[in-house]
Design a protein around this motif. Structure first.
Motif, PDB file in Angstrom:
ATOM      1  N   VAL A 128      44.174  40.268  28.763  1.00 23.29           N
ATOM      2  CA  VAL A 128      43.645  41.633  28.755  1.00 23.29           C
ATOM      3  C   VAL A 128      42.815  41.865  30.027  1.00 23.29           C
ATOM      4  O   VAL A 128      41.826  41.171  30.270  1.00 23.29           O
ATOM      5  CB  VAL A 128      42.770  41.877  27.516  1.00 23.29           C
ATOM      6  CG1 VAL A 128      42.163  43.283  27.572  1.00 23.29           C
ATOM      7  CG2 VAL A 128      43.583  41.693  26.237  1.00 23.29           C
ATOM      8  N   ASN A 129      43.240  42.823  30.858  1.00 17.99           N
ATOM      9  CA  ASN A 129      42.513  43.205  32.072  1.00 17.99           C
ATOM     10  C   ASN A 129      42.087  41.991  32.898  1.00 17.99           C
ATOM     11  O   ASN A 129      40.977  41.945  33.449  1.00 17.99           O
ATOM     12  CB  ASN A 129      41.284  44.051  31.720  1.00 17.99           C
ATOM     13  CG  ASN A 129      41.657  45.461  31.284  1.00 17.99           C
ATOM     14  OD1 ASN A 129      42.835  45.813  31.210  1.00 17.99           O
ATOM     15  ND2 ASN A 129      40.663  46.267  30.976  1.00 17.99           N
ATOM     16  N   ASP A 130      42.965  41.004  33.005  1.00 19.92           N
ATOM     17  CA  ASP A 130      42.579  39.759  33.666  1.00 19.92           C
ATOM     18  C   ASP A 130      42.179  39.955  35.134  1.00 19.92           C
ATOM     19  O   ASP A 130      41.217  39.345  35.620  1.00 19.92           O
ATOM     20  CB  ASP A 130      43.667  38.689  33.540  1.00 19.92           C
ATOM     21  CG  ASP A 130      45.073  39.216  33.753  1.00 19.92           C
ATOM     22  OD1 ASP A 130      45.238  40.326  34.301  1.00 19.92           O
ATOM     23  OD2 ASP A 130      46.026  38.511  33.363  1.00 19.92           O
ATOM     24  N   LYS A 131      42.890  40.807  35.850  1.00 13.93           N
ATOM     25  CA  LYS A 131      42.540  41.065  37.249  1.00 13.93           C
ATOM     26  C   LYS A 131      41.152  41.679  37.351  1.00 13.93           C
ATOM     27  O   LYS A 131      40.323  41.252  38.182  1.00 13.93           O
ATOM     28  CB  LYS A 131      43.569  42.008  37.880  1.00 13.93           C
ATOM     29  CG  LYS A 131      43.247  42.418  39.305  1.00 13.93           C
ATOM     30  CD  LYS A 131      44.298  43.382  39.838  1.00 13.93           C
ATOM     31  CE  LYS A 131      43.942  43.876  41.240  1.00 13.93           C
ATOM     32  NZ  LYS A 131      44.971  44.822  41.767  1.00 13.93           N
ATOM     33  N   GLN A 132      40.871  42.668  36.510  1.00  9.44           N
ATOM     34  CA  GLN A 132      39.573  43.329  36.547  1.00  9.44           C
ATOM     35  C   GLN A 132      38.444  42.375  36.150  1.00  9.44           C
ATOM     36  O   GLN A 132      37.336  42.439  36.685  1.00  9.44           O
ATOM     37  CB  GLN A 132      39.581  44.549  35.628  1.00  9.44           C
ATOM     38  CG  GLN A 132      40.503  45.664  36.092  1.00  9.44           C
ATOM     39  CD  GLN A 132      41.929  45.530  35.572  1.00  9.44           C
ATOM     40  OE1 GLN A 132      42.388  44.424  35.264  1.00  9.44           O
ATOM     41  NE2 GLN A 132      42.628  46.646  35.458  1.00  9.44           N
ATOM     42  N   VAL A 133      38.718  41.485  35.192  1.00 11.46           N
ATOM     43  CA  VAL A 133      37.717  40.500  34.782  1.00 11.46           C
ATOM     44  C   VAL A 133      37.373  39.585  35.958  1.00 11.46           C
ATOM     45  O   VAL A 133      36.191  39.321  36.241  1.00 11.46           O
ATOM     46  CB  VAL A 133      38.225  39.671  33.585  1.00 11.46           C
ATOM     47  CG1 VAL A 133      37.329  38.450  33.350  1.00 11.46           C
ATOM     48  CG2 VAL A 133      38.270  40.528  32.330  1.00 11.46           C
ATOM     49  N   ALA A 134      38.388  39.087  36.651  1.00  7.77           N
ATOM     50  CA  ALA A 134      38.149  38.204  37.800  1.00  7.77           C
ATOM     51  C   ALA A 134      37.339  38.926  38.877  1.00  7.77           C
ATOM     52  O   ALA A 134      36.404  38.347  39.462  1.00  7.77           O
ATOM     53  CB  ALA A 134      39.477  37.714  38.365  1.00  7.77           C
ATOM     54  N   GLN A 135      37.679  40.168  39.132  1.00  8.42           N
ATOM     55  CA  GLN A 135      36.953  40.916  40.150  1.00  8.42           C
ATOM     56  C   GLN A 135      35.496  41.134  39.753  1.00  8.42           C
ATOM     57  O   GLN A 135      34.585  41.025  40.588  1.00  8.42           O
ATOM     58  CB  GLN A 135      37.645  42.259  40.391  1.00  8.42           C
ATOM     59  CG  GLN A 135      39.001  42.133  41.068  1.00  8.42           C
ATOM     60  CD  GLN A 135      39.767  43.443  41.109  1.00  8.42           C
ATOM     61  OE1 GLN A 135      39.549  44.333  40.273  1.00  8.42           O
ATOM     62  NE2 GLN A 135      40.668  43.567  42.072  1.00  8.42           N
TER      63      GLN A 135
END
Length: 530
Positions: free
Chosen positions: A374-381
Motif C-alpha cells: 500500500v503506497n509503498d513509494k510514498q512511504v519510502a519517500q
C-alpha cells in the motif's frame, strides 16, 4: 500519471454499474487481482499471492482461518504421539479433480515433491525440511517423523498443498500451467492460466465441503491500481483487492459498492545492514565511510526514533496502517504487548547519533518497491524526508518489486523497505526467515538481508522451535522478538497494513488477515439471508 481525486469523483458520479438484481443467481465471479501470478503449480513458487490463487484448486492438510488460527482441512486431526512423531488422520471421501480418492500415499508424495522441483525461485522445501521420515499407517493415516521436536510442523503444513500422485507424479510445472494436470481437491478446477492475463476456474461439483456459489471464477491480473479500480467501476469485475488508498472513503460512500477491511498479518519494516561496510552509505558529501554506521545499534535506534509512524499510518497510508513495534499483529500467538512502537524523538535520535560517532549525521540511500505494498513509494519517500530532517541525508530509490527483490536478496542494497506476512499463526517463520543466522541446511535466515547474527537470539529461537508446550514457546518467541527488535534494532518495524477489498453491492465476503482473496468465501447477500 496517478489519477487525481477529481478524476475519480467524476468517474464515480458518472459510472453506471451493471444491474445487480440477479446477482444471487450469478454464474461467474470476476475478481481483479493486484498481482500477476507467474505460475499455478502449487509447489513451484513460495509466494503468498500465488498461493492465494492456487488455493481455489488445491488444499492443505491443515488450514488457517480468516484470523490465522489453525483449522482442519484435508486432515481432520493431528497430534504429537511422542516428541518426534506427528500423526495425522485424513478426511474420508475426498476426491481429487482426476477422480482418484485422497490417500496417505498422496500426502507422502506431496510432501516430497517440493524438494524435487528444479529452478524454483522460492522453494516450499523449507516447510518440509524438518521431516526425516514418513510412515503410511493405513489409507487415511500418516505419521511424520522429525529428528528433534517440531512443534511448528502443523503450522508448516498450512503451506504445503496436497496433489494427486496419480496425476502429478510425472507432470512438469509446465503441465500444471497449461492445465494438463487436474491434481487438486479444491472447490474449483483449473481451466486456463494465461501469464500476464489471469486464471480461469470452473466449479468442482465433486467437492467434499460446502459447494461454492459460483459455477466459474475468473481472476484477472490488474496490478495497476487505476486499471483495477476502473474495472470495478465499469462492471468488468465484481470484486477487487487492495483498493487504492485514497479512494477507500469514497468507495464507502458509493451506494453501488461495498468495502471490506482487515488488519493484516503483514508487517512493514526497514531492514538494515550489519556488515563492516555497506553500499550506498556515505558521509554528507557523498564520500565512502571507513566504517558502516548501520552496524551500530545506536544508529539503528536513532533511525527508528526519527520515523513518525502515526504520520505514515494516517496521512501517507490514508489510515490503512497500524503502527507497531512487533512482528506479529495484536491478538496473534507470539505478540509481545510490551513492545510498543517508538515515538518520534528527534533530539534523542541526534544524541544517539552523536554517541555513535556521527554528530553531523551521514548519507544514506533507502531502497524500496513501488508496486507491491500500500503506497509503498510514498512511504519510502516520507521516511527519507523524516531521516533527512534528523541529520541522516537520505536519497530514495524505488523500483518494481521483481527488480528490487533480485538486488536486495543478493545484499546489493543494504537498507530498504520490505513487508512480511507473518503466516502460520505465529511469528516463528518471520523470526527464522528474517533474523536467524543464515544456515541453508536448516532453512534459517533465508531472507536475512540485514546480515544480523546474535547467538543469544539464535539460542532463544532454536529453543522455541523445539518446544512443544505452547505457553512456553510463546514466552520464548516474545523474548527473542524483544531482543532482536528493542535491544538490537536488527530490523525496524513500522506498521501492519490494513488490507482492503471492494465489491459490487450485493456481494459479501470474508476478509482475511493473510490478505488472501478467495472466491469460495464470496457470496451473494440474498443467499446469506436465506
Amino acid at each position: 500519471m496517478r489519477p487525481t481525486l477529481s478524476h475519480w469523483r467524476a468517474l464515480l458520479c458518472g459510472a453506471l454499474l451493471a444491474c445487480l438484481a440477479c446477482l444471487s443467481n450469478a454464474q461467474e465471479l470476476r475478481i481483479g487481482l493486484s498481482s500477476n501470478p507467474s505460475s499455478v503449480d502449487p509447489h513451484f513458487v513460495n509466494n503468498d499471492a500465488i498461493s492465494a490463487v492456487v488455493s481455489h484448486a488445491y488444499e492443505t492438510l491443515v488450514a488457517l482461518d480468516a484470523d490465522a488460527r489453525l483449522t482442519p482441512a484435508l486432515a481432520t486431526s493431528w497430534r504429537a504421539i511422542n516428541d518426534t512423531t506427528w500423526e495425522l488422520k485424513l478426511r474420508d471421501g475426498v476426491k481429487f479433480h482426476d477422480g482418484s480418492p485422497l490417500t496417505a500415499q498422496d500426502v507422502v508424495f506431496s510432501l516430497e515433491r517440493p524438494a524435487t522441483i528444479v529452478n524454483s525461485p522460492s522453494s516450499f522445501a523449507a516447510y518440509t525440511r524438518a521431516i526425516t521420515g514418513k510412515k503410511v499407517v493405513d489409507r487415511l493415516t500418516v505419521q511424520l517423523m522429525t529428528a528433534t521436536p517440531a512443534p511448528l510442523l502443523p503450522n508448516d503444513l498450512t503451506r504445503i498443498f496436497i496433489v494427486s500422485r496419480k496425476s502429478a507424479e510425472k507432470a512438469s510445472s509446465d503441465d500444471f500451467n497449461q492445465a494438463k494436470v487436474q491434481a487438486g481437491t479444491g472447490p474449483f478446477r483449473l481451466v486456463k492460466f494465461t501469464p500476464g492475463t489471469g486464471v480461469q476456474f470452473t466449479r468442482f461439483d465433486g467437492y467434499w465441503g460446502a459447494k461454492p456459489t459460483w459455477s466459474g471464477v475468473t481472476l484477472r491480473a490488474l496490478p495497476a491500481e487505476s486499471a483495477r479500480m476502473s474495472a470495478l467501476l465499469s462492471g468488468d469485475v465484481d470484486l477487487v483487492e487492495n483498493v487504492q488508498a485514497n479512494l477507500v472513503s469514497q468507495f464507502r460512500q458509493n451506494r453501488n459498492l461495498s468495502v471490506f477491511t482487515k488488519v493484516s498479518s503483514r508487517v512493514m519494516f526497514l531492514y538494515t545492514d550489519h556488515r563492516e561496510s555497506s553500499p550506498f552509505v556515505t558521509d554528507k558529501d557523498g564520500k565512502p565511510l571507513e566504517r558502516n554506521p548501520l552496524k551500530d545499534a545506536r544508529v539503528r535506534q536513532a533511525i527508528s526514533r526519527l520515523i513518525d509512524r502515526s504520520v505514515l499510518a494516517d496521512r501517507v497510508l490514508d489510515q490503512l496502517g497500524v503502527p507497531t513495534g512487533n512482528l506479529a499483529a495484536s491478538g496473534m500467538f507470539g505478540f509481545n504487548p510490551e513492545l510498543k512502537p517508538d515515538t518520534v524523538d528527534v533530539q534523542g535520535a541526534r544524541q544517539l547519533l552523536a554517541e555513535a560517532g556521527y554528530p553531523a549525521g551521514f548519507g544514506l540511500t533507502l531502497f524500496g518497491p513501488n508496486d507491491r505494498y500500500v503506497n509503498d513509494k510514498q512511504v519510502a519517500q516520507a521516511i527519507g524526508q523524516m531521516l533527512t530532517r534528523g541529520g541522516i541525508v537520505t536519497k530514495v530509490q524505488v523500483s518494481p518489486m521483481a527488480t528490487y527483490v533480485g538486488r536486495a536478496s543478493k545484499k546489493e542494497l543494504g537498507f530498504g523497505l520490505l513487508g512480511w506476512g507473518v503466516g502460520g499463526g505465529e511469528p516463528s517463520g518471520a523470526l527464522r526467515g528474517l533474523l536467524a543466522t543464515p544456515d541453508k541446511e536448516r532453512g534459517m535466515g533465508a531472507t536475512n538481508w540485514s546480515s544480523y547474527s546474535n547467538p543469544q537470539f539464535d539460542a532463544l529461537l532454536n529453543e522455541a522451535l523445539d518446544t512443544v508446550d505452547d505457553a512456553r514457546r510463546e514466552t520464548l518467541l516474545q523474548k527473542a522478538t524483544a531482543l532482536a527488535l528493542k535491544k538490537d534494532y536488527a530490523i525496524i518495524p513500522l506498521y501492519h497494513q490494513v488490507s482492503t477489498w471492494a465489491t459490487r453491492k450485493g456481494l459479501t465476503m470474508v476478509p482475511r488477515v493473510d490478505e488472501f482473496t478467495l472466491a469460495q468465501q464470496v457470496r451473494a447477500e440474498a443467499e446469506d439471508r436465506k
